[in-house]
Design an enzyme around this catalytic site. Structure first.
Site, PDB file in Angstrom:
ATOM      1  N   ALA A  23       0.728  -1.236   0.211  1.00  0.00           N
ATOM      2  CA  ALA A  23      -0.071   0.072   0.063  1.00  0.00           C
ATOM      3  C   ALA A  23       0.681   1.240  -0.045  1.00  0.00           C
ATOM      4  O   ALA A  23       0.316   2.218  -0.449  1.00  0.00           O
ATOM      5  CB  ALA A  23      -0.877  -0.027   1.304  1.00  0.00           C
ATOM      6  N   THR A  27       0.047   5.596  -1.621  1.00  0.00           N
ATOM      7  CA  THR A  27      -0.216   6.564  -0.779  1.00  0.00           C
ATOM      8  C   THR A  27       0.002   7.855  -1.342  1.00  0.00           C
ATOM      9  O   THR A  27      -0.767   8.843  -1.003  1.00  0.00           O
ATOM     10  CB  THR A  27       0.497   6.528   0.705  1.00  0.00           C
ATOM     11  OG1 THR A  27       1.908   6.571   0.424  1.00  0.00           O
ATOM     12  CG2 THR A  27       0.232   5.305   1.691  1.00  0.00           C
ATOM     13  N   PHE A  34      -2.537   0.673   5.248  1.00  0.00           N
ATOM     14  CA  PHE A  34      -3.295   0.185   6.236  1.00  0.00           C
ATOM     15  C   PHE A  34      -2.582   0.359   7.664  1.00  0.00           C
ATOM     16  O   PHE A  34      -3.638   0.389   8.521  1.00  0.00           O
ATOM     17  CB  PHE A  34      -2.981  -1.443   5.944  1.00  0.00           C
ATOM     18  CG  PHE A  34      -4.102  -1.939   4.804  1.00  0.00           C
ATOM     19  CD1 PHE A  34      -3.395  -1.682   3.366  1.00  0.00           C
ATOM     20  CD2 PHE A  34      -5.392  -2.065   4.648  1.00  0.00           C
ATOM     21  CE1 PHE A  34      -3.892  -2.431   2.346  1.00  0.00           C
ATOM     22  CE2 PHE A  34      -5.958  -2.419   3.587  1.00  0.00           C
ATOM     23  CZ  PHE A  34      -5.213  -2.412   2.165  1.00  0.00           C
ATOM     24  N   GLN A 100       0.397  -6.618  -3.668  1.00  0.00           N
ATOM     25  CA  GLN A 100      -0.591  -6.896  -2.722  1.00  0.00           C
ATOM     26  C   GLN A 100      -1.937  -5.869  -2.771  1.00  0.00           C
ATOM     27  O   GLN A 100      -2.827  -6.179  -2.023  1.00  0.00           O
ATOM     28  CB  GLN A 100       0.017  -6.755  -1.099  1.00  0.00           C
ATOM     29  CG  GLN A 100       1.318  -7.542  -0.917  1.00  0.00           C
ATOM     30  CD  GLN A 100       1.847  -7.386   0.406  1.00  0.00           C
ATOM     31  OE1 GLN A 100       1.513  -7.766   1.420  1.00  0.00           O
ATOM     32  NE2 GLN A 100       2.543  -6.158   0.238  1.00  0.00           N
ATOM     33  N   ASP A 103      -6.048  -1.989  -6.056  1.00  0.00           N
ATOM     34  CA  ASP A 103      -6.111  -0.348  -6.552  1.00  0.00           C
ATOM     35  C   ASP A 103      -6.093  -0.386  -8.147  1.00  0.00           C
ATOM     36  O   ASP A 103      -6.575   0.565  -8.575  1.00  0.00           O
ATOM     37  CB  ASP A 103      -5.571   0.777  -6.028  1.00  0.00           C
ATOM     38  CG  ASP A 103      -4.036   0.459  -5.949  1.00  0.00           C
ATOM     39  OD1 ASP A 103      -3.308   1.052  -5.047  1.00  0.00           O
ATOM     40  OD2 ASP A 103      -3.546   0.039  -6.811  1.00  0.00           O
ATOM     41  N   HIS A 120      -3.746 -10.297  -3.614  1.00  0.00           N
ATOM     42  CA  HIS A 120      -4.923 -10.001  -2.936  1.00  0.00           C
ATOM     43  C   HIS A 120      -6.092  -9.519  -3.723  1.00  0.00           C
ATOM     44  O   HIS A 120      -6.914  -8.811  -3.364  1.00  0.00           O
ATOM     45  CB  HIS A 120      -4.813  -8.905  -1.816  1.00  0.00           C
ATOM     46  CG  HIS A 120      -3.621  -9.475  -1.048  1.00  0.00           C
ATOM     47  ND1 HIS A 120      -2.893  -8.597  -0.062  1.00  0.00           N
ATOM     48  CD2 HIS A 120      -3.258 -10.570  -0.620  1.00  0.00           C
ATOM     49  CE1 HIS A 120      -2.169  -9.232   0.680  1.00  0.00           C
ATOM     50  NE2 HIS A 120      -2.214 -10.689   0.431  1.00  0.00           N
ATOM     51  N   CYS A 152     -25.909 -13.639  -7.501  1.00  0.00           N
ATOM     52  CA  CYS A 152     -25.540 -14.023  -8.888  1.00  0.00           C
ATOM     53  C   CYS A 152     -26.711 -14.083  -9.567  1.00  0.00           C
ATOM     54  O   CYS A 152     -27.525 -15.332  -9.278  1.00  0.00           O
ATOM     55  CB  CYS A 152     -24.477 -15.263  -8.947  1.00  0.00           C
ATOM     56  SG  CYS A 152     -24.130 -15.674 -10.421  1.00  0.00           S
ATOM     57  N   CYS A 155     -26.331 -18.274 -10.799  1.00  0.00           N
ATOM     58  CA  CYS A 155     -26.271 -19.536  -9.792  1.00  0.00           C
ATOM     59  C   CYS A 155     -26.842 -19.184  -8.369  1.00  0.00           C
ATOM     60  O   CYS A 155     -26.645 -19.925  -7.427  1.00  0.00           O
ATOM     61  CB  CYS A 155     -24.893 -19.990  -9.530  1.00  0.00           C
ATOM     62  SG  CYS A 155     -23.826 -19.122  -8.553  1.00  0.00           S
ATOM     63  N   SER A 194       4.731  -3.206   4.918  1.00  0.00           N
ATOM     64  CA  SER A 194       5.286  -3.404   6.165  1.00  0.00           C
ATOM     65  C   SER A 194       5.722  -4.853   6.299  1.00  0.00           C
ATOM     66  O   SER A 194       6.184  -5.336   7.276  1.00  0.00           O
ATOM     67  CB  SER A 194       4.239  -3.120   7.163  1.00  0.00           C
ATOM     68  OG  SER A 194       3.113  -4.000   6.754  1.00  0.00           O
TER      69      SER A 194
HETATM   70  N1  APR Z   1       7.106   5.828   0.709  1.00  0.00           N
HETATM   71  C1  APR Z   1       7.554   4.893   1.097  1.00  0.00           C
HETATM   72  N2  APR Z   1       6.971   4.041   2.131  1.00  0.00           N
HETATM   73  C2  APR Z   1       5.555   4.193   2.193  1.00  0.00           C
HETATM   74  C3  APR Z   1       4.683   5.463   1.655  1.00  0.00           C
HETATM   75  C4  APR Z   1       5.746   6.174   0.729  1.00  0.00           C
HETATM   76  N3  APR Z   1       4.876   7.120   0.047  1.00  0.00           N
HETATM   77  N4  APR Z   1       3.639   5.372   2.244  1.00  0.00           N
HETATM   78  C5  APR Z   1       3.659   4.389   3.029  1.00  0.00           C
HETATM   79  N5  APR Z   1       4.934   3.839   3.385  1.00  0.00           N
HETATM   80  C6  APR Z   1       4.879   3.008   3.977  1.00  0.00           C
HETATM   81  C7  APR Z   1       4.412   2.758   5.545  1.00  0.00           C
HETATM   82  O1  APR Z   1       5.463   3.015   6.497  1.00  0.00           O
HETATM   83  C8  APR Z   1       4.139   1.085   5.794  1.00  0.00           C
HETATM   84  O2  APR Z   1       5.064   0.580   6.565  1.00  0.00           O
HETATM   85  O3  APR Z   1       4.199   1.511   3.495  1.00  0.00           O
HETATM   86  C9  APR Z   1       3.969   0.582   4.463  1.00  0.00           C
HETATM   87  C10 APR Z   1       2.487   0.120   4.257  1.00  0.00           C
HETATM   88  O4  APR Z   1       2.278  -0.904   5.006  1.00  0.00           O
HETATM   89  P1  APR Z   1       0.821  -1.506   5.467  1.00  0.00           P
HETATM   90  O5  APR Z   1       0.057  -0.276   5.604  1.00  0.00           O
HETATM   91  O6  APR Z   1       1.006  -2.575   6.327  1.00  0.00           O
HETATM   92  O7  APR Z   1       0.386  -2.065   3.979  1.00  0.00           O
HETATM   93  P2  APR Z   1       0.729  -3.317   3.213  1.00  0.00           P
HETATM   94  O8  APR Z   1       2.095  -4.029   3.705  1.00  0.00           O
HETATM   95  O9  APR Z   1       0.527  -3.224   1.815  1.00  0.00           O
HETATM   96  O10 APR Z   1      -0.389  -4.499   3.911  1.00  0.00           O
HETATM   97  C11 APR Z   1      -0.306  -5.791   3.284  1.00  0.00           C
HETATM   98  O11 APR Z   1      -2.350  -6.128   4.761  1.00  0.00           O
HETATM   99  O12 APR Z   1      -4.494  -5.601   5.507  1.00  0.00           O
HETATM  100  C12 APR Z   1      -3.904  -6.460   4.396  1.00  0.00           C
HETATM  101  O13 APR Z   1      -4.667  -7.024   2.153  1.00  0.00           O
HETATM  102  C13 APR Z   1      -4.049  -5.821   2.971  1.00  0.00           C
HETATM  103  O14 APR Z   1      -2.574  -5.937   1.304  1.00  0.00           O
HETATM  104  C14 APR Z   1      -2.705  -5.406   2.409  1.00  0.00           C
HETATM  105  C15 APR Z   1      -1.900  -6.448   3.422  1.00  0.00           C
END
Ligand code: APR
Length: 248
Positions: A23, A27, A34, A100, A103, A120, A152, A155, A194
């Site tokens: 994610a 951002t 998340f 993951q 979008d 995902h 659906c 079905c 993360s």
């Molecule tokens: N540049 C660098 N790092 C960034 C930026 C950015 N512009 N914006 C956010 N981050 C980092 C944050 O510090 C965070 O550690 O991206 C990381 C995103 O981590 P999560 O929010 O945990 O997202 P993600 O790792 O994709 O989550 C995995 O969890 O809930 C499930 O299905 C959901 O696919 C998701 C999965």
């Protein structure tokens, strides 16, 4: 030496780069991640598949989140980070993008569909949980507004967004493709995750075990920093833009 110069050198030296995104790459498109402060899970609880199947009220809540765009996963535009990854793909440097994210922004930035492995699922359309027929939201929304229990037409199965919810099995074909990519690359580049959610976050470990270099670009420390060859606490968009300009 700047982070961009260091990353450019690793990319120049690599033959088969796999990009793994979370994610954090979205951002800068205005989509909250998340687990950062103010992230999606601080605003709402994830809906488990079994609760979605069990309860009409939970299904109502799930569809309301979609059509009220509560999570913000749809309607955004790709940012410099997505465009840089797509440029590396078109240059033949990156062999695939494992994401993951749900979008669709890698595809919207011009990455060929067959090069994007969605672990995902995708939040931009829906599928029947039983027969897997695809449904577009424009045909679902009127039924949600009419307070229908959305099933659906073929079905009678329950229809849900095409994302992989907690409690839902991972897509086998995508996981197999992603695992093979991790096993065969020589550089595994993590962008904005993360790395706390299995099995997706097991892929960098597989890559490392199979001899690849592991580079993590993330604002915060991650679960796998200690096994990475390089960790860059940078903003993805600006870093990748500068890196592209330094590639040979
Ligand atoms: N540049 C660098 N790092 C960034 C930026 C950015 N512009 N914006 C956010 N981050 C980092 C944050 O510090 C965070 O550690 O991206 C990381 C995103 O981590 P999560 O929010 O945990 O997202 P993600 O790792 O994709 O989550 C995995 O969890 O809930 C499930 O299905 C959901 O696919 C998701 C999965």
């Amino acid at each position: 030496m700047s982070s961009a110069a260091i990353l450019a050198r690793h990319l120049d030296d690599a033959q088969r780069v796999v990009v793994f995104t979370g994610a954090g790459i979205s951002t800068e498109s205005g989509i909250p991640d998340f687990r950062s402060p103010g992230g999606v899970w601080s605003k709402m609880k994830p809906i488990m598949l079994q609760d979605f199947v069990r309860s009409r009220d939970v299904r109502r809540e799930a569809w309301t989140r979609v059509f009220n765009r509560t999570a913000g996963w749809t309607g955004a535009a790709p940012n410099a980070g997505h465009h840089a990854v797509t440029a590396l793909l078109h240059a033949g440097k990156v062999t695939s993008i494992i994401t993951q994210n749900v979008d669709n922004l890698h595809q919207d930035s011009g990455a060929p569909l067959e090069k994007v492995i969605e672990l995902h699922g995708n939040a931009a359309y829906a599928k029947c949980l039983n027969c897997e027929i695809r449904y577009e939201f424009e045909h679902i929304e009127p039924r949600w507004r009419a307070d229908e229990d959305i099933v659906c037409l073929a079905c009678d199965g329950l229809i849900k967004t095409a994302t992989v919810s907690f409690g839902q099995p991972m897509p086998e074909e995508q996981m197999a493709r992603a695992t093979l990519e991790a096993e065969t690359c020589d550089l595994f580049l993590v962008l904005g995750s993360s790395l706390v959610v299995r099995p997706a976050s097991g892929l960098p470990i597989i890559a490392k075990q199979d001899g690849a270099k592991l580079i993590i670009v993330n604002r915060e420390p991650t679960e796998l920093d200690e096994i990475a060859d390089l960790v860059l606490h940078e903003e993805i968009g600006p870093l990748l833009t500068d890196t592209l300009a330094l590639l040979k």
